[in-house]
Structures are given as structure tokens and as C-alpha cells.
Motif scaffolding. Structure first.
Motif, PDB file in Angstrom:
ATOM      1  N   SER A  16       0.850  -1.185   0.000  1.00  0.00           N
ATOM      2  CA  SER A  16       0.000   0.000   0.000  1.00  0.00           C
ATOM      3  C   SER A  16       0.890   1.241   0.000  1.00  0.00           C
ATOM      4  O   SER A  16       2.113   1.123  -0.118  1.00  0.00           O
ATOM      5  N   GLY A  17       0.284   2.417   0.107  1.00  0.00           N
ATOM      6  CA  GLY A  17       1.074   3.635  -0.030  1.00  0.00           C
ATOM      7  C   GLY A  17       0.926   4.603   1.125  1.00  0.00           C
ATOM      8  O   GLY A  17      -0.031   4.531   1.897  1.00  0.00           O
ATOM      9  N   ARG A  53      -2.949   7.043  -1.997  1.00  0.00           N
ATOM     10  CA  ARG A  53      -4.083   6.297  -1.430  1.00  0.00           C
ATOM     11  C   ARG A  53      -4.723   5.352  -2.452  1.00  0.00           C
ATOM     12  O   ARG A  53      -5.838   4.876  -2.272  1.00  0.00           O
ATOM     13  N   VAL A  55      -4.863   1.835  -4.990  1.00  0.00           N
ATOM     14  CA  VAL A  55      -4.579   0.406  -4.854  1.00  0.00           C
ATOM     15  C   VAL A  55      -3.421   0.056  -5.776  1.00  0.00           C
ATOM     16  O   VAL A  55      -3.373   0.517  -6.916  1.00  0.00           O
ATOM     17  N   ILE A  56      -2.449  -0.763  -5.297  1.00  0.00           N
ATOM     18  CA  ILE A  56      -1.358  -1.140  -6.176  1.00  0.00           C
ATOM     19  C   ILE A  56      -1.483  -2.577  -6.641  1.00  0.00           C
ATOM     20  O   ILE A  56      -2.209  -3.380  -6.059  1.00  0.00           O
ATOM     21  N   GLY A  57      -0.797  -2.868  -7.742  1.00  0.00           N
ATOM     22  CA  GLY A  57      -0.880  -4.203  -8.306  1.00  0.00           C
ATOM     23  C   GLY A  57       0.006  -4.282  -9.532  1.00  0.00           C
ATOM     24  O   GLY A  57       0.861  -3.422  -9.745  1.00  0.00           O
ATOM     25  N   ALA A  66      -3.332   2.478  -9.042  1.00  0.00           N
ATOM     26  CA  ALA A  66      -4.547   2.982  -9.686  1.00  0.00           C
ATOM     27  C   ALA A  66      -5.011   4.214  -8.926  1.00  0.00           C
ATOM     28  O   ALA A  66      -5.132   4.188  -7.704  1.00  0.00           O
ATOM     29  N   PRO A  68      -7.137   6.688  -7.001  1.00  0.00           N
ATOM     30  CA  PRO A  68      -8.387   6.463  -6.274  1.00  0.00           C
ATOM     31  C   PRO A  68      -9.542   7.303  -6.824  1.00  0.00           C
ATOM     32  O   PRO A  68     -10.692   7.020  -6.531  1.00  0.00           O
TER      33      PRO A  68
END
Ligand SMILES: Cc1cc2nc3c(=O)[nH]c(=O)nc-3n(C[C@H](O)[C@H](O)[C@H](O)COP(=O)(O)OP(=O)(O)OC[C@H]3O[C@@H](n4cnc5c(N)ncnc54)[C@H](O)[C@@H]3O)c2cc1C
Ligand code: HEM
Ligand code: SF4
Ligand code: SF4
Ligand code: FES
Lengths: 107, 845
Positions: A16-17, A53, A55-57, A66, A68
Motif C-alpha cells: 500500500s502507499g 491512497r 490500490v497497487i498491483g 490505480a 483512487p
């Protein structure tokens, strides 16, 4: 290259960030598979400081976050937007030294 | 002076109205003056679905006339005024109210009336028929004062009427003259199976009974005396002994009549007077009266064509039918009684599942002549196509009715159908029509319904329509990839089962066992959501937090400038003045923009991320809890004020709304869920636009499901009626969990329903009849979620480590300088682009 201490690795959130303020700039830090990635926190589509904030992937092998707000994807290594390659975010050098997260600045 | 020829339509029932709608779509609308007379006080309504009146549908819901239809198409309609004479010599019609009209052409669409057998006493009080809305209103009134109801006639309509009586809470009897039920449509063994099923549903069946007279009863209002000497005490008597054409007007006008009534027509639907047509149930074609809508609609189309001098013929109609009587499938095709020369018969009877099927085939076993299905009519569509299109049967025709317990499929592939095959008989839509519509871009059942009207009548062709669509799309190479994303080659439903059965509790575990890569913003939130639905762990646990969208991560909804909104739960929209003041104080202290939402609660906007925990601390201390506005979960249960205050209220809608909201709060679901409860049928809470809507009635709660407001509104479907609270809650528990398990990601209940194979009936069979033997699981899963509920904000502010992320910078207490507010109407709002530039300039100078 000058390495500035930013925070402890314990402040990072796995997969996460978070956001850090370095020399007046907002930098989004992502912690994925024991690596820190650093890109600008500013979402140029939503005009807001929110990317930390997202979502990572990974998409087709590229590690991305991505937004938010409107869900565009940004390559964490290059800052390039997958949906519109003409949009490129600033990317920062980053590393973990003795449990401390550092950002590299030239000059 | 009027130069347009005048077309008078007598009768505005189902067929009359369909005729007008076809006229309106043709050039005749502009070349003719169109005048319609309607004896009833309201324009055409859907008699086919008349029984739904008892389930809460109003006359308005049943109406077949779109708003403004007559005005927009220049049609004059005289309601509550019947035509009393047609003077063919002068070419005029005269109405009861004295309107006299010259005509060029007349169309009779006067329908039929229920036949009441000439037994003595058939006009006693509470002896009724079943055809108009007024009849139904009388039934309701009579049922109020009675306990027992009897239907005379065990045909299609009689059994439907029996259901209505049962639903009205009466002890229900059916009296049939013939030795079996539905004598016209099914054979003896099928009739016996049907009888058994009806009796299991609590309906008493008396066959071979001939009523002699009806007299005053001792314990009930009436007593029926049969020829065999037996008697039956009953309050209500409902005659459903067949129909007779309404031909009195045509008869007095001197048109040719059939020996046993009916206005004789030829293949163009013309009567003996070539300026006069007759269509629908008043018309006699080739010695036949057709008591169904589809043939009437076909006649109407023929007349519209003939009036334009297009060649067109009515050449009879297929009387095959399929219906569901109290949950029992019954279907009959063609020559059900095997009366054709040399016909061969195959029968399949399954006593334990109460299924009966019979095939009638030609002597060379090549053609299907007829069929009877009781208890399981799933093969109806396929068999009907064999029958209508004369398709050659498979080598062993009985394979069509034998249960196939292996994977082999014996259904007729839709590809085998010719383009001329009629898929929807209500609206005469062929396979060819559907294929063209798909070529022109239709991709969903909804598209097809809109563009072809198929499946918008009785709905019987829905399954077949879907097969045609799927097959055509596959042919076009539209690949229907159902993988969730590149990381999981599964649908959401499949993944849910893997999580549930494999007891998988983390994303890492799931992707290692069943996926690949790191995941993405599609699968992570979806899996996070499913894990929460199933195990209900705290969503900000370390193993889950990376899965959540920002709204879930910060338990608040991100707004356009990166600030958040705060939405405390206000169950049922009920709030005390003190709580309202507390809310106001928090809003004031943190300078938040406040707004009342459509969900009957208050949103507070403009909270910075670092302010969220402080705001929530104060709210929780004041007695509030999280409203889950950020999650894919239950939002609100809207309610009207209900019987506590409202003059019309039948039950306590607010009380129920609060109870339901407290029960289901926190349940994570494929998409947001909204409820509403109204205290009476005036429906002030607009419950029929919600995923779950509940309306109080005199007989208990009516439950509606799968409605939606939003982008694509959908009226909800009536799911069950007259429920007590316990049953209501049981059904909702099951419904919600079934949705949670089987819906696609971000699929609201409305779309879920639209895509469900078998539709509402299937959903009912799962939730009410427990067809999948799943209800215990669904209920216990719901109980588990209820037992493990926590206010996520309370848990968060009690955990130091979770609060660390609630600040804009990890290494500074500064705020995001990009968040700039200006004032408007006395409250803050985010500054726009221009204002921002100005602000930055003034800051620099
Ligand atoms: C409870 C019920 C369930 C049914 N279920 C099905 C089903 O599942 N499938 C199916 O195919 N069919 C079903 N039917 C039959 C279907 O409703 C009829 O076939 C259809 O309504 C016939 O349409 P119509 O226009 O000919 O007659 P109607 O709908 O009866 O309309 C005739 C109208 O003309 C009016 N009228 C008569 N004389 C005059 C006059 N002189 N001047 C002005 N107006 C006049 C009448 O008042 C009436 O309003 C059902 C019927 C009932 C009652
Ligand atoms: C990013 C997208 C969206 C945001 C941030 C958002 C936000 C909100 C909020 C905060 C409310 C008040 C809810 C409450 O009191 O709990 C609301 C209500 C509502 N939203 Fe949205 N919404 C979004 C998308 C949608 C979409 C896509 C639809 C339509 C499908 C929709 C339909 C509605 C409706 C109908 C209401 C009124 C609720 C009611 O009367 O019960 N919203 N929305
Ligand atoms: S729905 Fe009925 S009970 Fe509720 S407010 Fe409206 S009229 Fe009153
Ligand atoms: S309707 Fe549109 S603008 Fe209004 S709250 Fe919903 S998503 Fe936002
Ligand atoms: S057959 Fe009745 S709607 Fe299609």
C-alpha cells in the motif's frame, strides 16, 4: 546523489502507499515486495494530491498504482500512465538503508 | 369538415388496445380518424396478469396504455361508454351516452364474458366471476367476511382463481364437472398428478361434480348442492366455467353468427359485412374461439395490414400453453390427447418428484404432434419448437422427456431452428427478427426486449430468447470472457466458492493457490470484499488493508479534492433532537459542509484525512456509529413515518426499518444495497425502487426485491406477500446471502436479477422453496455476520497503530496545500480552478 531520510520502514504499509513531504514536494511511497517505489503524489487527471491512497498491483508485468479518483494506472517504475502514455509523472530515486526510507535528490 | 375516413374500434380490452398500438405505428394513424369506445371505466389493462392484483399490483400497474398514448396519437377514446347499436345501412354507431358517429370501418373487439352455468341460486350474494378489476375488488370484499371459497371449474383459469382465493386466506375448494382437472389441456394421468400437487398445497379438489343449486348455508353464507346428493358449505362461489363471446351487439346489427355464438370472420378477420372486422375473443374463425391473447394479437395485425391493402391472413393459432399454477409447472402442446391418426405415445412418470411428461408423436416417429408436462416444464421451449416447425425428432424421441442424469444434452440447439421459427408468440417475433436485432447491435436481453418486444408479454419465451442471444453472440465471435481479471481465471462466484469451501482468509493465500501475479485494483477490492462477506474480519487488518479502495481504507468517501465525507448511521432516518444537535456541533467545530442525503441521513463534507479520527471520536462519544457509506455494503433503510403517526399507516415502518438496518449494517456485498420500508401501499418511502423493499398491508408485510433507482431505474419484483416479521427476515437473510455469493462484482441486485437464468421464479424457488437446499447455510452465514459486527470507526480509533495513516504526510504535520475551500451559501466548498490560481497568487504576493 544526496540521500535524504524520510521515515522509518515501519511507517510503510505493505502492499500500500503513504505520502511524504520532501523539499516541498509531495511524494507517494509504495512498499511492494520489500521494495520502495516513489512517484509524485499529484493525480494530473483529478488535480488532487491523492495517488498514495490508490490500490497497487501489476498489469501485464508492470507494477502500477490505480488513482483512487478515476482509476487511471501509473507505472511505479517509470511514472508513465498506462491509459495515456503522454502523461508521465515525476519518479524519484528511493531506497531502504538500515531500516530508514531515503529519497535521492541531485545537487 | 372532416375528410379523413373514420375508423371506430368497439372495445378497449387487451386486443382492442393492441390493435390501436399497431395502428399508431402505421401510416393509418395519419390517414384515418380513429375513435374507440370502452365500456369499462378505465382503458385496457393486462388481464393475463390480473391475479397480480392480489399481490399488490394496482389498476395503474396493470394498465396497458402508456401515458399520453391517446393524445399523442390523435385517438379519441370514450371511456365508460359502450356502443349500443351499429346501423349498417346509415353507417353509424350510437353509444349508451348518446354519442352518434358516422363510420367508414368498424372493428369489434368486444371480448368475452365468463359463462355462469344456469344453476338455481347462481345470483346469490358472493357468487362472483373473475374477469375485470371490479370482479377482483368484489372478491376481496367478500373474502373479508368469509372463511371458505369455492371455484366452479377446474380449468386453467379456475386453478388460477383458486390460488387467488387461497392467497386471500380462504379455505379453498375446486369443483369440476369433468373427471379431472384441466381436462382440455392435459390427459388423465397428468390431471391426476396435478390434482395431487394441488391437494398438497391445501386445495380441496372435487371432480365429477355437477352443481344442482346454490342455497343459503348454515355455517357459511352459501351451500352448494350437487346432483349426487353431496353438499359443500362455502361463503364465496367463483364461477370459472369457460367464456362466451360478447356478440350481442354484432348479433343485433345483423352480422353472421356461429351456431353457438361468436362473430364469424374470414382469413382477413372480416365479418359478413366487408366494412366490419372482428378480432379477439368475440371472433369466431373456422368454428373456433381463441381464448388467449396471442391469437387475438395476430388477428389485430392482420386487420392493420388489410386496412393498408397489404396481403395478410389469419390462419388459426397454436393453443399450446405453459403456466405456473401455485409453483407447479404445467404445459400442454398441440394434440395432448393423442387423437391424431396413428399417434404414438411416450410417457414418463416420476412419483417421488411428482413429474409427469407425455409425448405424442407421428406413426413414423419423425414429428412431434403434442405433449403434456406437469411438475417440470423446462423442456417446453424445445418441444414447442419441434412441434411448430415440424423439425425431425431424434432417433429415440423419448430422450426428450427422460431425465438426463449425465452431461449429455438433448435439448434442441437453437441453431437447429429455421429463421422463420417463432420465438415469441405474444409479439410474433421470429428467430430471424432476433438475429437481425443482434446484428444491429443488441447485446443483452434488455436490448432485445426494447427493440423487438420479445419476452415482454407473458414472458414464456425468455429462456429461449436468451439461448438465441448467446448462440448468436458466440457466432459473431463476441467472446464472453468471464475471468475476473488477468490475475484470476475465475468468475467472482467461482472465487467466492473457493474462498468459502477452502476456508481461505487472506488475499495472499488466494492468489498463491488460485491466481498469479500481484493483483490489481479490480481483484484486490473484490477479494477484500468477499473475504469480509464471508469471514467479516476487521477490514483494516494488516493483511487486508492493501486490498481496500481508498474509501474503505480511510472509512470515508473521497471527494474530488482528496478530502473526505463523514456519514454516520441514522437508522431508519430516525434521529432525536439531541443527536441532531451533536451532529451540528461537530459539523460546526470542524467547519464541514453539511447536506441531507437521499438516504435520509446527513453527510458532512470537507474533512481532511487527519481530521477524520477526531471527528469520529466525537461522533462516537455522542452515540453515533459508522454509516458504511464508504463500503460496498448496506447503506440505508429508508422509511416513511408509518402507523405511529400517519393516518393511513397500517404497520410500524420506522420500527421495522430500524430493526433491519441494525441487522444488516456492515454486511459487505458485491455492490451497495439499499432498503426501504413503507407503512402502507401509498408507498411514501418508495420501497419499490430499492434492492429490498417492504410494504405493510392488512395481511402482513409484502416483500419486493431487486429494484433500483440510479442510472438505470428498475421497479422491484414482488417476491412474497402477507409475511409475518419472522418469515420476512428469514427471506431477506437468504436473499442477501444468495446475492452475496452469486452476483458479479459491482453488480446491483437489479442487474443480477436481469441476468439470472430462470429469473424471479428461480430466485423464489431458491429462497422460498429451498430448491438448492442452501437456506440453512445462507441463514447461518447471515447470523455469523450479525454476531461479528463491529463499528469499524470505533475499532480504528481504539487502535493507535491504525491511526498512523490518518495524516497527509508521514513525516510532517503540514496539510495538503492543494485543499482550498471558498464559501458559498454560508458553507464551505472546494475552490475551483480559477479560484485556486487567484489564491496561489495572493499567497505569493
Ligand atoms: C384471469 C385471467 C387470466 C388469463 N390468463 C391468460 C394467459 O395466461 N394467457 C393468455 O393468452 N390469455 C389469458 N387470458 C385471456 C386473455 O385475457 C384474453 O384472451 C384477452 O383479454 C382477450 O382480449 P379481448 O380484447 O378480446 O377481450 P377483453 O380483454 O375482454 O376486452 C374486451 C373489452 O371490450 C369491452 N366491450 C364489450 N362490449 C362493448 C361495447 N359494446 N362497447 C364498448 N366496449 C365493449 C369490454 O368491456 C372489455 O373491456 C386470461 C384471462 C383472465 C380473465
Ligand atoms: C463515486 C461514485 C458515487 C459516490 C461518491 C456516491 C455518493 C453518494 C452518497 C454519499 C450518497 C448519500 C448516501 C447515504 O446517505 O448513505 C448517495 C446517494 C445515492 N446515490 Fe450515490 N454515489 C456514487 C455513485 C452512484 C451511482 C453510480 C449511482 C447509481 C447507480 C448512485 C445512486 C445514488 C442514489 C439513488 C442515492 C440516493 C439514495 C437513497 O435515496 O436511498 N450513486 N451517493
Ligand atoms: S406509506 Fe402509508 S403509512 Fe407511510 S407515510 Fe405514506 S401514507 Fe403514511
Ligand atoms: S448523481 Fe452524480 S454528481 Fe450526484 S452524487 Fe451521484 S455521482 Fe455525484
Ligand atoms: S411468448 Fe409471451 S412474451 Fe414472448
Amino acid at each position: 546523489m544526496n540521500w535524504l531520510n524520510v521515515c522509518s520502514v515501519l511507517d510503510l504499509q505493505n502492499d500500500s502507499g503513504i505520502c511524504a513531504l520532501v523539499n516541498g514536494e509531495q511524494i507517494a511511497l509504495f512498499y511492494v515486495q520489500n521494495t520502495v517505489y516513489a512517484i509524485s503524489n499529484f493525480d494530473p487527471f483529478g488535480n488532487a494530491n491523492v495517488l498514495s491512497r490508490g490500490v497497487i498491483g501489476d498489469l501485464k508485468g508492470k507494477i502500477v498504482v490505480a488513482s483512487p479518483l478515476y482509476k487511471q494506472h501509473f507505472n511505479l517504475k517509470t511514472g508513465i500512465c498506462l491509459e495515456d502514455e503522454s502523461v508521465i509523472l515525476p519518479v524519484y530515486a528511493s531506497r531502504i538503508e538500515n531500516g530508514t526510507v531515503q529519497i535521492g535528490v541531485t545537487s | 369538415m372532416n375528410i379523413k375516413p373514420t375508423l371506430v374500434v368497439i372495445g378497449n380490452g387487451m386486443v382492442g388496445q393492441y390493435f390501436l398500438s399497431q395502428l399508431a405505428e402505421s401510416p393509418l394513424k395519419d390517414t384515418h380518424q380513429i375513435v374507440a369506445f370502452c365500456e369499462e371505466i378505465r382503458p385496457a389493462y393486462d388481464r393475463v396478469h390480473l391475479s397480480e392484483f392480489f399481490a399488490g399490483k394496482t389498476a395503474e400497474d396493470l394498465s396497458l396504455v402508456p401515458h399520453g398514448f391517446f393524445e399523442q396519437n390523435g385517438i379519441t377514446i370514450h371511456l365508460n361508454d359502450k356502443v349500443v347499436s351499429v346501423n349498417r345501412a346509415n353507417k353509424t354507431v350510437t353509444s349508451e351516452k348518446g354519442i352518434k358517429f358516422p363510420y367508414d370501418k368498424v372493428v369489434f373487439a368486444t371480448g368475452s364474458y365468463p359463462f355462469v352455468p344456469p344453476v338455481i341460486g347462481n345470483n346469490r350474494p358472493s357468487c362472483l366471476v373473475y374477469r375485470t378489476i371490479e370482479d377482483l375488488e368484489q372478491m376481496v370484499a367478500s373474502a373479508k367476511n368469509g372463511k371458505v371459497g369455492t371455484v366452479v371449474g377446474g380449468g386453467l383459469l379456475g386453478l388460477e382463481a383458486a390460488k387467488a382465493l387461497r392467497d386471500l386466506g380462504l379455505e379453498t375448494h375446486v369443483v369440476e364437472f369433468a373427471p379431472r382437472l384441466m381436462a382440455v389441456q392435459v390427459d388423465e394421468a397428468g390431471g391426476a398428478m396435478l390434482r395431487h400437487k394441488m391437494e398438497n398445497l391445501g386445495i380441496r379438489i372435487h371432480t365429477s361434480k355437477n352443481t344442482r343449486e346454490i342455497v343459503a348455508g348454515e355455517n357459511c353464507l352459501n351451500k352448494m348442492c350437487f346432483v349426487d346428493g353431496e353438499e359443500l358449505e362455502t361463503d364465496l362461489v367463483l364461477f370459472s366455467a369457460g367464456i362466451r363471446p360478447r356478440d350481442e351487439l354484432a348479433r343485433s346489427s345483423g352480422l353472421a353468427m356461429g351456431a353457438r355464438g361468436g362473430i364469424e370472420i374470414n382469413n382477413q378477420c372480416k365479418t359478413s359485412d366487408s366494412d366490419i372486422y372482428a378480432i379477439g375473443e368475440c371472433a369466431l374463425w373456422n368454428g373456433m374461439i381463441y381464448g388467449l391473447v396471442a391469437p387475438g394479437y395476430a388477428m389485430a395485425r392482420t386487420v392493420v395490414a388489410d386496412l393498408q391493402n397489404h396481403e395478410s391472413f389469419f390462419t388459426g393459432a397454436d393453443m399450446s400453453t405453459k403456466l405456473k399454477l401455485m409453483g407447479v409447472d404445467v404445459a400442454s402442446i398441440g394434440d395432448a390427447h393423442a387423437k391424431s391418426q396413428g399417434a404414438l405415445v411416450y410417457t414418463y412418470q416420476n412419483g417421488s418428484d411428482e413429474i409427469y411428461k407425455r409425448l405424442v408423436v407421428s406413426s413414423d416417429k419423425k414429428k412431434l404432434l403434442g405433449a403434456v408436462l406437469v411438475g417440470d416444464a423446462s423442456g417446453y421451449g424445445t418441444l414447442l419448437q419441434y412441434y411448430l416447425n415440424g423439425i425431425e425428432l431424434p432417433e429415440n424421441p423419448d430422450s426428450l422427456i427422460l431425465p438426463h442424469r449425465s452431461d449429455e444434452s438433448v435439448g434442441l440447439g437453437v441453431d437447429a431452428l429455421p429463421n422463420s421459427a417463432q420465438i415469441c408468440s405474444c409479439f410474433n417475433v421470429t428467430k430471424g427478427d432476433i438475429c437481425s436485432a443482434i446484428e444491429a447491435g443488441c447485446q443483452t436481453i434488455d436490448d432485445l426486449k426494447t427493440s423487438t418486444k420479445a419476452a415482454t408479454g407473458c414472458g414464456g419465451c425468455g429462456a429461449l430468447l436468451k439461448s438465441v442471444l448467446n448462440s448468436e453472440l458466440t457466432k459473431q465471435g463476441v467472446e464472453v470472457n468471464t475471468d475476473l481479471c488477468e490475475h484470476f481465471a475465475f468468475t467472482r462466484q467461482e472465487l467466492f466458492d473457493l474462498i468459502r469451501v477452502g476456508e481461505i482468509k487472506t488475499f495472499a493465500d488466494l492468489i498463491e493457490k488460485h491466481g498469479k501475479g500481484l493483483g490489481c485494483d479490480v481483484c484486490k477490492p473484490t477479494v477484500g470484499n468477499m473475504l469480509a462477506s464471508q469471514w467479516n474480519d476487521f477490514i483494516l487488518e494488516n493483511s487486508h488493508v492493501g486490498l481496500q479502495d481508498t474509501n474503505d481504507t480511510f472509512l470515508a468517501n473521497m471527494q474530488k479534492d482528496g478530502t473526505y465525507s463523514v456519514v454516520p448511521r441514522i437508522t431508519g432516518g430516525e434521529i432525536s433532537p439531541d443527536m441532531l444537535i451533536a451532529l451540528g456541533q461537530v459539523g460546526k467545530k470542524y467547519n464541514l459542509y453539511t447536506k441531507i442525503t437521499g438516504g435520509q441521513r446527513v453527510d458532512l463534507f470537507g474533512a481532511r484525512i487527519d481530521e477524520l479520527p477526531h471527528i469520529w471520536k466525537e461522533l462516537i462519544d455522542a452515540g453515533f456509529e459508522s454509516g458504511h457509506a464508504y463500503g460496498k455494503s448496506l447503506r440505508t433503510v429508508k422509511s416513511c413515518v408509518g402507523s405511529t403517526w400517519c393516518r393511513f399507516g397500517v404497520d410500524d415502518s420506522v420500527g421495522l426499518a430500524i430493526e433491519l438496518e441494525n441487522r444488516y449494517k456492515g454486511l459487505r456485498s458485491p455492490h451497495k444495497i439499499k432498503f426501504a420500508v413503507s407503512g402502507c401501499t401509498r408507498e411514501c418511502a418508495e420501497a419499490q425502487s430499492k434492492d429490498v423493499g417492504i410494504i405493510a398491508t392488512e395481511n402482513g408485510w409484502n416483500l419486493y426485491v431487486c429494484g433500483n433507482g440510479g442510472m438505470k431505474p428498475r421497479h422491484s419484483d414482488l417476491f412474497a406477500t402477507g409475511l409475518d416479521k419472522e418469515t420476512l427476515i428469514k427471506y431477506i437473510d437468504r436473499f442477501l446471502n444468495f446475492y452475496v455469493r452469486t452476483a458479479d462484482r459491482l453488480q446491483r441486485t437489479s442487474v443480477w436479477m436481469e441476468n439470472m437464468e430462470g429469473g424471479l421464479d428461480y430466485l423464489k424457488s431458491v429462497v422460498i422453496d429451498d430448491k438448492l437446499a442452501l437456506c440453512d447455510q445462507l441463514e447461518s452465514q447471515m447470523q455469523y455476520v450479525i454476531d461479528t459486527y463491529q463499528c469499524e470507526w470505533k475499532t480504528t480509533i481504539e487502535d493507535e497503530s491504525k491511526l498512523k495513516r490518518f495524516r497527509h504526510f508521514i513525516n510532517s504535520d503540514q496539510h495538503d496545500e492543494n485543499v482550498i475551500f471558498v464559501e458559498e451559501r454560508g458553507q464551505i466548498r472546494p475552490a475551483n480552478e480559477g479560484e485556486r490560481k487567484h489564491f496561489k497568487l495572493t499567497e505569493v504576493t
